[in-house]
Design a protein around this motif. Structure first.
Motif, PDB file in Angstrom:
ATOM      1  N   GLN A 187       1.724   8.405   9.983  1.00  0.00           N
ATOM      2  CA  GLN A 187       1.184   7.300  10.778  1.00  0.00           C
ATOM      3  C   GLN A 187       0.465   7.702  12.069  1.00  0.00           C
TER       4      GLN A 187
ATOM      5  N   GLU B 127       5.624  -2.979   5.843  1.00  0.00           N
ATOM      6  CA  GLU B 127       4.462  -3.795   5.532  1.00  0.00           C
ATOM      7  C   GLU B 127       3.723  -3.226   4.316  1.00  0.00           C
ATOM      8  N   ALA B 128       3.496  -1.909   4.328  1.00  0.00           N
ATOM      9  CA  ALA B 128       2.777  -1.286   3.217  1.00  0.00           C
ATOM     10  C   ALA B 128       3.563  -1.469   1.926  1.00  0.00           C
TER      11      ALA B 128
ATOM     12  N   ASP C  41      -1.726   6.408  -2.263  1.00  0.00           N
ATOM     13  CA  ASP C  41      -2.213   6.930  -0.982  1.00  0.00           C
ATOM     14  C   ASP C  41      -3.093   8.147  -1.247  1.00  0.00           C
TER      15      ASP C  41
ATOM     16  N   ARG D 193       5.418  -0.746  10.000  1.00  0.00           N
ATOM     17  CA  ARG D 193       4.212  -0.364   9.241  1.00  0.00           C
ATOM     18  C   ARG D 193       4.583   0.079   7.828  1.00  0.00           C
ATOM     19  N   ARG D 194       5.685   0.831   7.695  1.00  0.00           N
ATOM     20  CA  ARG D 194       6.117   1.275   6.369  1.00  0.00           C
ATOM     21  C   ARG D 194       6.562   0.085   5.513  1.00  0.00           C
TER      22      ARG D 194
ATOM     23  N   HIS E 217      -8.633   3.806   5.705  1.00  0.00           N
ATOM     24  CA  HIS E 217      -7.598   2.930   6.242  1.00  0.00           C
ATOM     25  C   HIS E 217      -6.401   2.816   5.301  1.00  0.00           C
ATOM     26  N   TRP E 218      -6.619   3.011   4.003  1.00  0.00           N
ATOM     27  CA  TRP E 218      -5.526   2.855   3.043  1.00  0.00           C
ATOM     28  C   TRP E 218      -4.507   3.985   3.127  1.00  0.00           C
TER      29      TRP E 218
ATOM     30  N   SER F 235      -1.689   5.904   4.047  1.00  0.00           N
ATOM     31  CA  SER F 235      -0.430   5.499   4.701  1.00  0.00           C
ATOM     32  C   SER F 235      -0.150   4.007   4.502  1.00  0.00           C
ATOM     33  N   ARG F 236      -1.040   3.309   3.774  1.00  0.00           N
ATOM     34  CA  ARG F 236      -0.795   1.874   3.557  1.00  0.00           C
ATOM     35  C   ARG F 236      -0.894   1.455   2.093  1.00  0.00           C
TER      36      ARG F 236
ATOM     37  N   ASN G 163       3.446  -5.214   0.896  1.00  0.00           N
ATOM     38  CA  ASN G 163       2.107  -5.586   0.414  1.00  0.00           C
ATOM     39  C   ASN G 163       1.794  -4.968  -0.942  1.00  0.00           C
TER      40      ASN G 163
END
Lengths: 101, 343, 312
Positions: free
Chosen positions: B76, B313-314, C100, B310-311, C89-90, C92-93, B317
């Motif tokens: 992050q 949320e990912a 990833d 943040r973790r 932007h993806w 880590s998300r 989602n």
């Protein structure tokens, strides 16, 4: 390739990844990953295990599909070849030094 | 069950313990312990399906999963700078590095899964705050120079920790670390080069570099863990050939390396007490704020809440995507089976 | 590679833990059991046309674009750059760790193409890839709307990627035969990478379309959101007319039939309709951008502009 039944809910099953590093060599176990099915497992393996040119071919195998020897049987299962030196060229000492043998 | 495999291990070897008489179970344990001790004495490797003491399994599971979590959370602070990297070359390098960290997390989760814990369960422990990760990642990355300091010092400390772990007695952990170390060889260098460019840049750039080094120095040293006299688990981990050097040993060695390297950078370390002790032949450093260390571990660091959110949320989602792919695989498998029975 | 003297100096001490250069050597030395600590696979940097090679050829004067070729390179470079910025932007998300890495690879491919095209475009007036990326203003960018669209949810990102990669594949496949050797070289490398992007996005289109009710609804929505910007990709203009006449690049409109056919096959398998939406007029090739681009550039350029002329 049959795809193992995905685990409960949305958890993807484990796949073992084997990579052939160059032509002429055998595939070697590189590691594992999660994927929903074989097609994605291959692609994930490509992205994860060959992003530094590590391979020219990939196998993926559902982790479930691998049968392995029993770790508790290490004595019995692998005992037989012990002491059978006559299977090895080094056992035959009298012919040592003879050319092309 | 995926846990019956090459990589993975059943919680109990077959036949299951509850199917055995108490005498048989005791004999199995005694034999297992004897074999385990022999492996330790020979500095050989334990593999997932071998018998192992429950405490060994527990220690490994905790250490490897924490290590994996650290890689994932550690993405992050750097991912936050991908969009602002000041040159396209740096952007590419940073993307590749953060991507590597996802890969390293994956390798480590795989190693931990061989101990019978599914990755999903580990992820749940991380998101619920039950599992720990390296507290260094709860510090904010404030400037671009932090990308340099993180690469040089944080990855440097990680590598110093990880190289001996390539010889960890648990096979899957050692193998994961070999892969990680090989790939990380570029991480520290790119960080060093970021700082080198900055320190040879404008005065503001150099100041930015020095400021980052000042902020990351102490947290990086604390990555090696508490001092030896305050690290109760270290001794056991060393006896099990998981750890090869004590926390202080690794830390002191690291300080020595930093001292040499910081000269090349033309920067300084924010520690007036660093010296080479001629008697012990070891590097020494000034006092570290262990109270702060424990505060951050306890969850009271600058970014603890942000990182976990943040973790989560990912993960949340992504739930519908994971479900969709699993559902698709099920449908395809069913279709395939129908085709086969029809044929 | 660029500072060998410093890195060798720092790696020189014999401590095994210091060996960040060739770690496997350090590891083996430390353990004495080389076999046990050797990695199962070997890594190499590979051998391909890199952005640095283009920049070098440009600075040596061995690659010099015509004014029209430079403008085309700018268009394609900007498309790829903005998409890379979006995809980055993806990391880590993503929905799962494996993804990833997959999206990271696609972003890195796109960024590589962007750097090559921009390095070449800069050959016209001596600007570097970074001059072009960081110090042009919004109206000087040449990207089209599709590439500027926000990531949205995973389905929107996949819809965008699906359209982009089928378009880029047809484009680069033909550009590899360009009379402009540099553009041909960049395209020949890029088309292979984009071929994989097609596969990646098509796999996901199928999975999302045939997965759950929710994923199907999201996939349909994703295409609805993205499809208005498809038309612009295939629009001819004066520049493409001249490039086509010179054999540098084909008219964008000539890519449409193959694009429709191949995307149509995947959409049919996914049991999805081509969305019936009105096309947006676009204008990015003339510097008239979506409202999104300003934010993308603000974020991308902020640090570089704080230190104009600085080296990183």
């Amino acid at each position: 390739m049959t795809t193992p039944e995905p685990h409960a809910g949305n958890v993807w099953p484990i796949w073992e990844v084997f990579v052939r590093s160059s032509r002429g060599l055998s595939h070697v176990h590189a590691g594992s990953l999660h994927a929903p099915d074989a097609a994605m497992a291959l692609r994930n393996a490509r992205d994860l295990y060959t992003r530094r040119n590590e391979g020219v071919s990939i196998w993926v195998v559902p982790a479930d599909a691998i049968a392995s020897s029993d770790p508790d049987a290490k004595g019995a299962f692998f005992e037989s070849p012990q002491g059978k030196d006559y299977r090895h060229a080094t056992y035959y000492t009298k012919s040592e030094g003879v050319k092309h043998l | 069950m995926a846990s019956q495999t090459l990589q993975s291990v059943p919680a109990e070897p077959s036949p299951a313990r509850h199917e055995m008489s108490p005498e048989d179970a005791a004999r199995r344990d005694a034999e297992g312990q004897a074999y385990f001790d022999k492996v330790m004495a020979e500095d050989s490797r334990i593999e997932p399906r071998d018998w192992m003491p429950p405490a060994y399994r527990k220690t490994l599971l905790r250490q490897i999963s924490q290590h994996a979590h650290s890689e994932i959370i550690g993405m992050q602070p750097e991912a936050n700078w991908i969009s602002r990297a000041p040159s396209l070359k740096r952007k590419a390098i940073l993307m590749a590095k953060v991507q590597d960290e996802a890969g390293h997390g994956l390798y480590l989760y795989s190693a931990a899964e061989t101990l019978g814990q599914p990755r999903d369960a580990m992820m749940q422990d991380l998101m619920s705050g039950k599992a720990k990760y390296s507290s260094i990642f709860n510090y904010p990355a404030r400037t671009w120079a932090d990308m340099g300091a993180i690469g040089w010092m944080v990855d440097g400390a990680a590598i110093a920790n990880q190289v001996p772990l390539c010889r960890a007695s648990f096979g899957p952990y050692g193998r994961a670390m070999v892969r990680v170390c090989k790939e990380e060889s570029f991480h520290q260098r790119q960080g060093f080069e970021i700082l080198l460019e900055l320190s040879h840049g404008t005065p503001e750039q150099k100041q930015m570099a020095q400021d980052a080094v000042n902020r990351w120095y102490a947290p990086a040293l604390m990555m090696f863990g508490p001092p030896d006299d305050d690290s109760p688990n270290s001794k056991q981990s060393m006896a099990w050939n998981i750890k090869r050097f004590s926390n202080d040993e690794l830390r002191n060695r690291f300080v020595g390396m930093m001292m040499e390297q910081v000269k090349v950078l033309g920067l300084t370390l924010p520690d007036k007490d660093i010296r080479f002790n001629e008697e012990t032949k070891k590097w020494e450093h000034g006092p570290l704020d262990w109270e702060e260390f424990h505060e951050v571990i306890a969850g009271r660091g600058q970014c603890n809440a942000q990182r976990l959110e943040r973790r989560r949320e990912a993960h949340q989602n992504g739930a519908w995507v994971r479900e969709a792919a699993a559902a698709y695989a099920k449908k395809q498998a069913r279709k395939q089976a129908e085709k086969e029975t029809a044929a | 590679m660029s500072t060998p003297e410093t890195t060798t100096d720092t790696a020189a001490p014999a401590e095994e833990a210091a060996g960040h250069g060739d770690l496997t050597v350090g590891v083996q030395g430390a353990s004495g059991t080389g076999e046990a600590t050797a990695s199962a696979t070997r890594i190499t940097p590979g051998n391909a046309l890199r952005p640095e090679d283009i920049a070098l050829a440009v600075s040596r004067g061995t690659a010099k674009p015509s004014e029209d070729a430079a403008e085309l390179a700018l268009r394609l470079g900007d498309d790829a750059l903005i998409l890379a910025q979006r995809l980055g932007h993806w990391i880590s998300r993503a929905p799962e760790l494996e993804e990833d890495i997959a999206l990271g690879n696609i972003a890195l491919d796109q960024l590589g193409h962007a750097r090559s095209f921009l390095s070449y475009a800069g050959g016209l007036d001596g600007r570097s890839e970074d001059d072009l990326a960081y110090f042009r203003r919004e109206h000087e960018f040449r990207s089209v709307s599709l590439f500027e669209q926000p990531n949205g949810d995973f389905a929107v990102t996949i819809a965008r990627q699906f359209v982009v990669s089928y378009y880029q594949f047809e484009l680069y496949r033909r550009l590899a035969d360009s009379t402009d050797a540099t553009l041909a070289g960049i395209a020949a490398k890029a088309v292979k990478e984009v071929d994989y992007h097609r596969d990646h996005s098509a796999q996901w289109v199928l999975r999302l379309a045939h997965g759950t009710d929710e994923s199907r609804a999201r996939m349909i929505h994703g295409f609805q959101v993205i499809w208005p910007y498809v038309e612009e990709l295939f629009r001819d203009d004066e520049l493409t007319g001249r490039l086509s006449a010179a054999g540098v690049a084909v008219q964008p409109s000539s890519l449409r039939a193959d694009f429709d056919r191949l995307t149509g096959e995947v959409l049919a398998e996914a049991e999805l309709e081509v969305p019936q939406v009105q096309p947006a007029p676009g204008g990015g090739r003339r510097g008239l951008h979506s409202e999104h681009l300003g934010y993308v550039l603000a974020e991308m350029q902020v640090l570089a502009r704080e230190f104009p002329g600085a080296s990183w």
